[in-house]
Design an enzyme around this catalytic site. Sequence first.
Site, PDB file in Angstrom:
ATOM      1  CG  HIS A 158     -46.417  -0.869 -24.008  1.00 47.69           C
ATOM      2  ND1 HIS A 158     -46.707  -0.058 -25.075  1.00 47.69           N
ATOM      3  CD2 HIS A 158     -45.118  -0.618 -23.696  1.00 47.69           C
ATOM      4  CE1 HIS A 158     -45.637   0.634 -25.410  1.00 47.69           C
ATOM      5  NE2 HIS A 158     -44.656   0.318 -24.587  1.00 47.69           N
TER       6      HIS A 158
ATOM      7  CG  ASP B 148     -56.419  -4.520 -25.277  1.00 48.49           C
ATOM      8  OD1 ASP B 148     -55.195  -4.423 -25.094  1.00 48.49           O
ATOM      9  OD2 ASP B 148     -56.925  -4.784 -26.375  1.00 48.49           O
TER      10      ASP B 148
HETATM   11  C1  G6P Z   1     -48.589  -6.675 -26.555  1.00 47.58           C
HETATM   12  C2  G6P Z   1     -47.487  -6.425 -25.542  1.00 47.58           C
HETATM   13  C3  G6P Z   1     -46.143  -6.241 -26.234  1.00 47.58           C
HETATM   14  C4  G6P Z   1     -45.872  -7.408 -27.164  1.00 47.58           C
HETATM   15  C5  G6P Z   1     -47.026  -7.568 -28.150  1.00 47.58           C
HETATM   16  C6  G6P Z   1     -46.838  -8.773 -29.092  1.00 47.58           C
HETATM   17  O1  G6P Z   1     -48.826  -5.534 -27.317  1.00 47.58           O
HETATM   18  O2  G6P Z   1     -47.798  -5.310 -24.746  1.00 47.58           O
HETATM   19  O3  G6P Z   1     -45.119  -6.143 -25.279  1.00 47.58           O
HETATM   20  O4  G6P Z   1     -44.667  -7.222 -27.854  1.00 47.58           O
HETATM   21  O5  G6P Z   1     -48.219  -7.745 -27.418  1.00 47.58           O
HETATM   22  O6  G6P Z   1     -46.589  -9.924 -28.373  1.00 47.58           O
HETATM   23  P1  G6P Z   1     -45.233 -10.729 -28.520  1.00 47.58           P
HETATM   24  O7  G6P Z   1     -45.328 -11.788 -27.485  1.00 47.58           O
HETATM   25  O8  G6P Z   1     -45.263 -11.259 -29.916  1.00 47.58           O
HETATM   26  O9  G6P Z   1     -44.081  -9.820 -28.313  1.00 47.58           O
END
Ligand code: G6P
Length: 468
Positions: A171, A380
Amino acid sequence: MPAPPKDQRLIVVSSRAPYSVRGAPTELKAERAVGGLVAGLDPIMQERGGLWIAWGDTGGDRRGLRRVEVPIEAPRYALRLVHLTDKEVSGFYSGLSNNALWPLAHYFIGRCKFSTEEWETFLQVNQKIARAVLDEYRPGDVIWVHDYQLALVPHMIRTRRKRARILFFWHVPFPAREVFAVFPWRAELLLGLLDSNVIGFHTVEYARNFLQCVNKVLGLKVLRKKGTVRLEDRRVKVRAFPMGVDAEALAQLADSAEVKQHVRELRRQLRARHLALAVDRLDYTKGVLERLEAIEVFLEQNPAYHERFVFLQVMVPSRTRVGEYRRMKEDIDRSIGRINGRFSRSGWVPIHYYFRMLALPSLAAHYRAADVALVTPLRDGMNLVAKEYVACHPEERGVLVLSEFAGAVEEMSDALVVNPYNPQEVAKTLAAALEMPLPEKRRRMRRMRELVAAHDLRHWAQACLSSM
Ligand code: G6P
C-alpha cells in the site's frame, strides 16, 4: 482467469485490524481504524464476507478475544485477532515497521533505524500471523495479504502450502532501487514477497521499482514490459492496481440534505469566503509543517485574502505510541500558534485545526465546503483524500492541489500539481486555485470525477482479485 467467484472464501491478512475491539464481552465496542488500507478493505469485506486476520490491538482487557463478527452492530464478516506481546509490538510495529520500512518506503533514509533484534521480532510476528492463516486455510481460499508489515507472510505460507493462492498488495510507495538497497535485509524481504502469485502496487512506477530491485538485488530474470518475475518453477505477476474510493456512495452522501445543511453551517461558522482544506493522518510523510509554511507565504503575499480566507487542517491521530509522532504533533501545534498569532485579527483566525477523526457525513461536508483541497504529502503511496475530495464535489467547483510525490498523481492529471517541498510554489498555486475561472474548475473537476467514478473501490478489488 476470471475473478474468484463470490462464494470462494477470501481471507484478508493485515497488520492493522479494521476495528479495535474494546469493552466487556456482553458489550463489545468496535471503533474503525484509520488509514487507507482499512478505509478501502472494510467496505469490500462488508460486501463480500469472508475472514480477516490481523493483529488484535485490543488492550489488556480483551486479550482473550480471538474471533469476533464485525461490524458489531450488523456483522458482515469474521475477524480473527492475533495477540502480540508488548515486546513483539515494540520490535515488529514501533521498530521494524514504523522506524525502518515506513521511512524507507517514503524515501526518508535519514529517519531509518535498523536493528537486528527488531528484524528478528519482525520475523517472529510474520511467522505468528502466517500460522494463524495456515490454521484457517482451506483449499480454494484466496489469501490476500496486505502491506509492508507482512512482507514475509507469503513465503511463510508457501513453504507449508505449495498450492495456496496468494495475492499481495503493497500500500505504500515502493522506492527506487538506490533507496531500497539500503535495507539490510533487502533480499529476505523480496524473497518473502515473491512467494505470492500476484504482487500489486498503486502505480506503474512502484511496480517498475520493485522489478528493478528483484533484478539487481536477487539477480532474477524479470520481464519488465509484461510485469513478470521468472522463478524456476513458476512466474510471479507484478502489476499496478491504483486503489479507488467508494465514489458513488460519497457522491450521494455529499449531495444529501444533511450534508448540504452542514456545508452552510460550516461556512457561516468559519466566516470564510474562501476555504482551503487538508485532511491527513498525523505523519511526517504528509508534509503538514511544509504546508503550513506555504500558508504563511500565501498570507504574506496576499493581503487581499486576509479576513476572507481560512485554511482548515484536519489531522487524525495516529501511531501515538511511536515517540517521533508525538513530538511532531507538538511542532505542528507550535507552528499553527505562531502563524495565527502573526496574522489573526479580531473576528478572523486564518488557520483552523482539528485533531480528531471526523465521522463520514461531517468529512463529506468539509470536502464539499472547501474551494481548494491541499493534498501535498512529501511522499504517499496513493492518497485517497484526493479522490474522496473529488467524489464529494457534484457541483464541480472545487480545485485539487496535489503533490507530485503522491501516487494519485499518476491518474489525476487535471489537478494542479506541486512540489510540496517548495512553499513559494505551493503558495502561488493556492492563489491560482482560488482565482481559477469557474469553467476551468468545472472542466478539470469533471474529468477527475469521471476517472474516480470509473476506477472506484470495487473496480480496484475486482482488478486485484481477477489477476489471480
Ligand atoms: C498506512 C499504511 C497501513 C496502516 C495505516 C495506519 O495507510 O499503509 O498499512 O495500517 O497507514 O497506520 P497504523 O500504523 O496505525 O496501522
